[in-house]
Write a protein that holds these residues in place. Structure first.
Motif, mmCIF file in Angstrom:
data_model
loop_
_atom_site.group_PDB
_atom_site.id
_atom_site.type_symbol
_atom_site.label_atom_id
_atom_site.label_comp_id
_atom_site.label_asym_id
_atom_site.label_seq_id
_atom_site.Cartn_x
_atom_site.Cartn_y
_atom_site.Cartn_z
ATOM 1 N N GLY A 184 -4.699 -2.567 5.000
ATOM 2 C CA GLY A 184 -4.182 -2.967 6.311
ATOM 3 C C GLY A 184 -2.934 -2.149 6.592
ATOM 4 O O GLY A 184 -2.188 -1.806 5.664
ATOM 5 N N ASP A 185 -2.683 -1.834 7.865
ATOM 6 C CA ASP A 185 -1.574 -0.943 8.226
ATOM 7 C C ASP A 185 -1.160 -1.270 9.664
ATOM 8 O O ASP A 185 -2.002 -1.217 10.571
ATOM 9 C CB ASP A 185 -2.062 0.509 8.106
ATOM 10 N N SER A 186 0.115 -1.637 9.848
ATOM 11 C CA SER A 186 0.599 -1.937 11.199
ATOM 12 C C SER A 186 2.097 -1.689 11.256
ATOM 13 O O SER A 186 2.789 -1.791 10.243
ATOM 14 C CB SER A 186 0.291 -3.400 11.554
ATOM 15 N N ALA A 187 2.582 -1.379 12.443
ATOM 16 C CA ALA A 187 4.017 -1.130 12.619
ATOM 17 C C ALA A 187 4.508 -1.787 13.906
ATOM 18 O O ALA A 187 3.740 -1.970 14.870
ATOM 19 C CB ALA A 187 4.292 0.375 12.671
ATOM 20 N N TYR A 220 4.804 1.776 17.487
ATOM 21 C CA TYR A 220 3.951 0.586 17.395
ATOM 22 C C TYR A 220 2.582 1.021 16.900
ATOM 23 O O TYR A 220 2.071 2.064 17.316
ATOM 24 C CB TYR A 220 3.835 -0.118 18.754
ATOM 25 N N GLU A 221 2.005 0.215 16.013
ATOM 26 C CA GLU A 221 0.713 0.578 15.399
ATOM 27 C C GLU A 221 -0.183 -0.646 15.259
ATOM 28 O O GLU A 221 0.228 -1.648 14.677
ATOM 29 C CB GLU A 221 0.942 1.180 13.998
ATOM 30 N N HIS A 222 -1.383 -0.537 15.800
ATOM 31 C CA HIS A 222 -2.410 -1.565 15.597
ATOM 32 C C HIS A 222 -3.630 -0.947 14.920
ATOM 33 O O HIS A 222 -3.939 0.237 15.107
ATOM 34 C CB HIS A 222 -2.868 -2.155 16.933
ATOM 35 N N ALA A 266 0.808 -1.223 0.000
ATOM 36 C CA ALA A 266 0.000 0.000 0.000
ATOM 37 C C ALA A 266 0.841 1.271 0.000
ATOM 38 O O ALA A 266 0.367 2.322 -0.425
ATOM 39 C CB ALA A 266 -0.927 0.005 1.217
ATOM 40 N N PHE A 267 2.066 1.167 0.489
ATOM 41 C CA PHE A 267 2.877 2.391 0.612
ATOM 42 C C PHE A 267 3.631 2.696 -0.684
ATOM 43 O O PHE A 267 3.901 3.861 -0.972
ATOM 44 C CB PHE A 267 3.909 2.268 1.740
ATOM 45 N N LYS A 268 3.962 1.661 -1.450
ATOM 46 C CA LYS A 268 4.785 1.866 -2.652
ATOM 47 C C LYS A 268 4.010 2.721 -3.640
ATOM 48 O O LYS A 268 2.925 2.342 -4.081
ATOM 49 C CB LYS A 268 5.153 0.512 -3.269
ATOM 50 N N VAL A 300 9.490 -0.927 11.696
ATOM 51 C CA VAL A 300 9.032 -1.355 10.376
ATOM 52 C C VAL A 300 7.528 -1.107 10.297
ATOM 53 O O VAL A 300 6.757 -1.622 11.102
ATOM 54 C CB VAL A 300 9.342 -2.845 10.137
ATOM 55 N N ASP A 301 7.135 -0.300 9.323
ATOM 56 C CA ASP A 301 5.726 0.029 9.101
ATOM 57 C C ASP A 301 5.337 -0.565 7.756
ATOM 58 O O ASP A 301 6.074 -0.426 6.776
ATOM 59 C CB ASP A 301 5.564 1.557 9.107
ATOM 60 N N CYS A 302 4.193 -1.258 7.727
ATOM 61 C CA CYS A 302 3.797 -1.982 6.514
ATOM 62 C C CYS A 302 2.330 -1.719 6.203
ATOM 63 O O CYS A 302 1.489 -1.689 7.107
ATOM 64 C CB CYS A 302 4.023 -3.476 6.738
ATOM 65 N N ILE A 332 -4.133 3.193 15.548
ATOM 66 C CA ILE A 332 -3.593 3.899 16.710
ATOM 67 C C ILE A 332 -2.096 3.658 16.691
ATOM 68 O O ILE A 332 -1.653 2.497 16.627
ATOM 69 C CB ILE A 332 -4.241 3.390 18.013
ATOM 70 N N GLU A 333 -1.288 4.729 16.668
ATOM 71 C CA GLU A 333 0.138 4.543 16.409
ATOM 72 C C GLU A 333 1.016 5.571 17.117
ATOM 73 O O GLU A 333 1.446 6.545 16.507
ATOM 74 C CB GLU A 333 0.425 4.523 14.907
ATOM 75 N N PRO A 334 1.299 5.333 18.417
ATOM 76 C CA PRO A 334 2.215 6.234 19.113
ATOM 77 C C PRO A 334 3.620 6.209 18.495
ATOM 78 O O PRO A 334 4.137 5.136 18.178
ATOM 79 C CB PRO A 334 2.233 5.703 20.548
HETATM 80 MG MG MG Z 1 1.570 2.340 9.458
#
Ligand code: MG
Ligand code: MG
Length: 274
Positions: free
Chosen positions: A110-113, A237-239, A56-58, A99-101, A206-208
């Protein structure tokens, strides 16, 4: 595009969340001293495409004045807060690697780090990881239909500032759905019981983003790479979380990652959700 997702969209977002969680675990297998960060990016891209999804980021564009993001992963080492480019950098013992993906699957995102340790961390870096992960978990417990966006932000801000850590304000979490970044914004600061009321069916990232030193950041000449202004290490960290009547449902998971590598943070308390 509503902030409130119907159940069939939440079901699709759950699949996106699971794929992004699995992708981060695949990356975890390859994190070690001597590894080039561009290899991690290749691993993630191949894994995502092999699951009939797209990174999704590319190619992601934020404005016409900034080149599109070049990679599948954001890899942010040590003083890089977020949006670092994978490249020729070789991981070293003691590095902190965020690492954020992002993935795109069946029309949804989808998005998590996750912030990884390369080998042994200094006690200060480990403390940073623990505080950032705890801040995320506290923020998640605030994501109920009785809560507000201010409750989420306050949970992060209060927990980290009490420990003398810098809470980055320039970047925020977000809604997620058929777009990667949707309304509402989810800041890591706020006042209890203030701000937007949370509603059942909201899906939030949510990503502090927390620095060991100053909360201030600066941006490299590439226009993307965000660093702590004082060069101090940073964690992220991201959920993905869905607000449900029964409480927060965490759509992403770190379970796959932590089957592969030990968590760099201490679990001081066990929190359970919805
Ligand atoms: Mg992210
Ligand atoms: Mg995000």
């Amino acid at each position: 595009m509503s902030m409130i997702k119907p159940p069939h969209e939440i079901a699709l977002l759950r699949e996106c969340a699971d794929l992004v969680a699995q992708t981060l675990a695949e990356v975890a297998r390859h994190i070690s001293p001597g590894q080039q960060t561009r290899v991690l990016d290749q691993v993630a891209e191949e894994f995502i495409r092999s699951h009939d999804a797209e990174p999704a980021f590319k190619g992601y564009c934020v404005s016409s004045s900034l080149p599109p993001f070049p990679s599948t992963l954001c890899i942010s080492v040590n003083d890089v807060v977020v949006h670092g480019f994978p490249g020729s950098y070789v991981l070293c013992e003691g590095d902190l690697v965020s690492v954020d993906c992002g993935v795109y699957l069946n029309g949804f995102f989808g998005d998590s780090a996750y912030t990884f340790a390369v080998g042994e961390l200094t006690s200060e870096k480990a403390r940073l990881c623990t505080a950032t992960h705890e801040a995320l978990m506290r923020a998640i417990t605030a994501a109920t239909p009785q809560g507000t966006m201010g409750d989420i932000g306050f949970a992060v801000q209060d927990h980290c500032q009490k420990q003398g850590l810098g809470v980055v304000r320039e970047l925020v979490g977000h809604g997620i759905g058929s777009r990667l970044h949707e309304s509402p914004q989810v800041p890591n600061f706020g006042k209890p019981r203030r701000g937007r009321r949370l509603r059942t069916g909201m899906t939030l990232c949510i990503e502090p983003m927390i620095n060991l030193g100053t909360s201030k950041v600066r941006i490299d000449s590439d226009g993307w790479t965000v660093r702590s202004a004082d060069g101090s290490p940073s964690a992220h960290y991201e959920h993905m979380v869905c607000v449900t009547a029964g409480g927060p449902e965490v759509l992403t998971t770190y379970e796959y990652i932590e089957e592969i590598v030990p968590a760099p943070y201490e679990r001081i308390q066990t929190l359970t959700y919805g």
